[in-house]
Design a protein around this motif. Sequence first.
Motif, PDB file in Angstrom:
ATOM      1  N   THR A  59       0.819  -1.217   0.000  1.00 24.21           N
ATOM      2  CA  THR A  59       0.000   0.000   0.000  1.00 24.21           C
ATOM      3  C   THR A  59       0.847   1.258   0.000  1.00 24.21           C
ATOM      4  O   THR A  59       0.331   2.344  -0.231  1.00 24.21           O
ATOM      5  CB  THR A  59      -0.927   0.046   1.232  1.00 24.21           C
ATOM      6  OG1 THR A  59      -0.135   0.034   2.411  1.00 24.21           O
ATOM      7  CG2 THR A  59      -1.910  -1.110   1.233  1.00 24.21           C
ATOM      8  N   VAL A  60       2.154   1.135   0.247  1.00 26.26           N
ATOM      9  CA  VAL A  60       2.993   2.322   0.368  1.00 26.26           C
ATOM     10  C   VAL A  60       4.026   2.485  -0.742  1.00 26.26           C
ATOM     11  O   VAL A  60       4.725   3.493  -0.789  1.00 26.26           O
ATOM     12  CB  VAL A  60       3.696   2.378   1.744  1.00 26.26           C
ATOM     13  CG1 VAL A  60       2.686   2.554   2.860  1.00 26.26           C
ATOM     14  CG2 VAL A  60       4.542   1.140   1.978  1.00 26.26           C
ATOM     15  N   GLY A  62       4.367   2.281  -4.970  1.00 28.15           N
ATOM     16  CA  GLY A  62       3.650   2.149  -6.225  1.00 28.15           C
ATOM     17  C   GLY A  62       4.218   1.052  -7.098  1.00 28.15           C
ATOM     18  O   GLY A  62       5.311   0.541  -6.878  1.00 28.15           O
ATOM     19  N   THR A  73      -0.731   4.356 -12.696  1.00 31.55           N
ATOM     20  CA  THR A  73      -0.156   5.241 -11.699  1.00 31.55           C
ATOM     21  C   THR A  73       0.568   6.390 -12.380  1.00 31.55           C
ATOM     22  O   THR A  73       0.715   6.420 -13.589  1.00 31.55           O
ATOM     23  CB  THR A  73       0.845   4.472 -10.820  1.00 31.55           C
ATOM     24  OG1 THR A  73       1.816   3.865 -11.674  1.00 31.55           O
ATOM     25  CG2 THR A  73       0.154   3.412 -10.014  1.00 31.55           C
ATOM     26  N   ASP A 132       5.435   6.806  -5.540  1.00 26.98           N
ATOM     27  CA  ASP A 132       4.123   7.159  -5.010  1.00 26.98           C
ATOM     28  C   ASP A 132       3.059   6.147  -5.446  1.00 26.98           C
ATOM     29  O   ASP A 132       2.847   5.939  -6.636  1.00 26.98           O
ATOM     30  CB  ASP A 132       3.743   8.552  -5.489  1.00 26.98           C
ATOM     31  CG  ASP A 132       2.563   9.133  -4.746  1.00 26.98           C
ATOM     32  OD1 ASP A 132       1.977   8.434  -3.909  1.00 26.98           O
ATOM     33  OD2 ASP A 132       2.224  10.298  -5.003  1.00 26.98           O
ATOM     34  N   PRO A 133       2.333   5.528  -4.499  1.00 34.62           N
ATOM     35  CA  PRO A 133       1.304   4.554  -4.846  1.00 34.62           C
ATOM     36  C   PRO A 133      -0.067   5.184  -5.102  1.00 34.62           C
ATOM     37  O   PRO A 133      -1.001   4.487  -5.464  1.00 34.62           O
ATOM     38  CB  PRO A 133       1.244   3.661  -3.605  1.00 34.62           C
ATOM     39  CG  PRO A 133       1.542   4.613  -2.489  1.00 34.62           C
ATOM     40  CD  PRO A 133       2.555   5.585  -3.045  1.00 34.62           C
ATOM     41  N   ASP A 134      -0.182   6.486  -4.892  1.00 29.29           N
ATOM     42  CA  ASP A 134      -1.484   7.149  -4.938  1.00 29.29           C
ATOM     43  C   ASP A 134      -1.605   8.112  -6.114  1.00 29.29           C
ATOM     44  O   ASP A 134      -0.622   8.618  -6.637  1.00 29.29           O
ATOM     45  CB  ASP A 134      -1.717   7.931  -3.644  1.00 29.29           C
ATOM     46  CG  ASP A 134      -1.688   7.043  -2.411  1.00 29.29           C
ATOM     47  OD1 ASP A 134      -2.137   5.890  -2.506  1.00 29.29           O
ATOM     48  OD2 ASP A 134      -1.222   7.512  -1.363  1.00 29.29           O
ATOM     49  N   SER A 169      -5.346  11.745   3.406  1.00 33.44           N
ATOM     50  CA  SER A 169      -4.063  11.528   4.059  1.00 33.44           C
ATOM     51  C   SER A 169      -4.046  12.228   5.409  1.00 33.44           C
ATOM     52  O   SER A 169      -5.021  12.866   5.808  1.00 33.44           O
ATOM     53  CB  SER A 169      -2.935  12.051   3.176  1.00 33.44           C
ATOM     54  OG  SER A 169      -3.033  13.452   3.076  1.00 33.44           O
ATOM     55  N   HIS A 175      -6.861  11.199  -1.805  1.00 31.04           N
ATOM     56  CA  HIS A 175      -6.018  10.382  -2.672  1.00 31.04           C
ATOM     57  C   HIS A 175      -6.686   9.045  -2.931  1.00 31.04           C
ATOM     58  O   HIS A 175      -7.587   8.645  -2.204  1.00 31.04           O
ATOM     59  CB  HIS A 175      -4.632  10.171  -2.045  1.00 31.04           C
ATOM     60  CG  HIS A 175      -4.690   9.314  -0.823  1.00 31.04           C
ATOM     61  ND1 HIS A 175      -4.960   9.822   0.422  1.00 31.04           N
ATOM     62  CD2 HIS A 175      -4.538   7.982  -0.654  1.00 31.04           C
ATOM     63  CE1 HIS A 175      -4.976   8.839   1.302  1.00 31.04           C
ATOM     64  NE2 HIS A 175      -4.725   7.716   0.676  1.00 31.04           N
ATOM     65  N   ASN A 177      -5.476   5.048  -3.688  1.00 28.68           N
ATOM     66  CA  ASN A 177      -4.405   4.064  -3.813  1.00 28.68           C
ATOM     67  C   ASN A 177      -4.694   3.241  -5.066  1.00 28.68           C
ATOM     68  O   ASN A 177      -5.726   2.590  -5.167  1.00 28.68           O
ATOM     69  CB  ASN A 177      -4.328   3.182  -2.575  1.00 28.68           C
ATOM     70  CG  ASN A 177      -3.165   2.227  -2.634  1.00 28.68           C
ATOM     71  OD1 ASN A 177      -3.228   1.200  -3.300  1.00 28.68           O
ATOM     72  ND2 ASN A 177      -2.086   2.575  -1.947  1.00 28.68           N
TER      73      ASN A 177
END
Length: 192
Positions: A59-60, A62, A73, A132-134, A169, A175, A177
Amino acid sequence: MGKDFSSALRPAIVMTILFAALLGLAYPLAMTGIGQTLFPAQANGSLIRDAGGKIVGSTVVGQAFVADRYFQTRPSAAGKGYDGLASSGSNLGPTAQALVDRVTPDVARRRGEGVTGSLPADLVTASGSGLDPDLSPAAALAQSGRIARVRGLPVERVRGLVTANTGTSLLGDPHVNVLALNRALDAAAPAR
């Protein structure tokens, strides 16, 4: 003179060994134990597993989604794409020709996908870490038309998935995910 040196050397060696053991072994082991006890998921990388227990992502951090049936993404500046060992930003300023040259093909690709109007910046620019995963909700919604067309879904249903997977956040910025959104998309409408 020699006696003063040897009497001063012994406490220095003892303190070095003591602090090496304390700060090099005891403290890291204590912090690892506390992390594993209180926050085991986060301490182990915030990993996401499928129904069979196989790790599918984090989840943190990407990951690249290149198929048209998935939300994609933001571009990555980390090595060859989402390489944690090469995490860094490009450090290109807004007036740098290198940034313009890098972003121009991404803008053309997004326009080719049918995105109209102003493009959300996170669709064509990399994050500071490159990992960045979001995405912003606007960047995810801009891709909804392509996803709906490829999967044969009503665009309202795809937009509803984006809305359902939008969170905030710590600082309150909304955001989405991308991995969680794509998993929800696969659960709601498996790819054809």
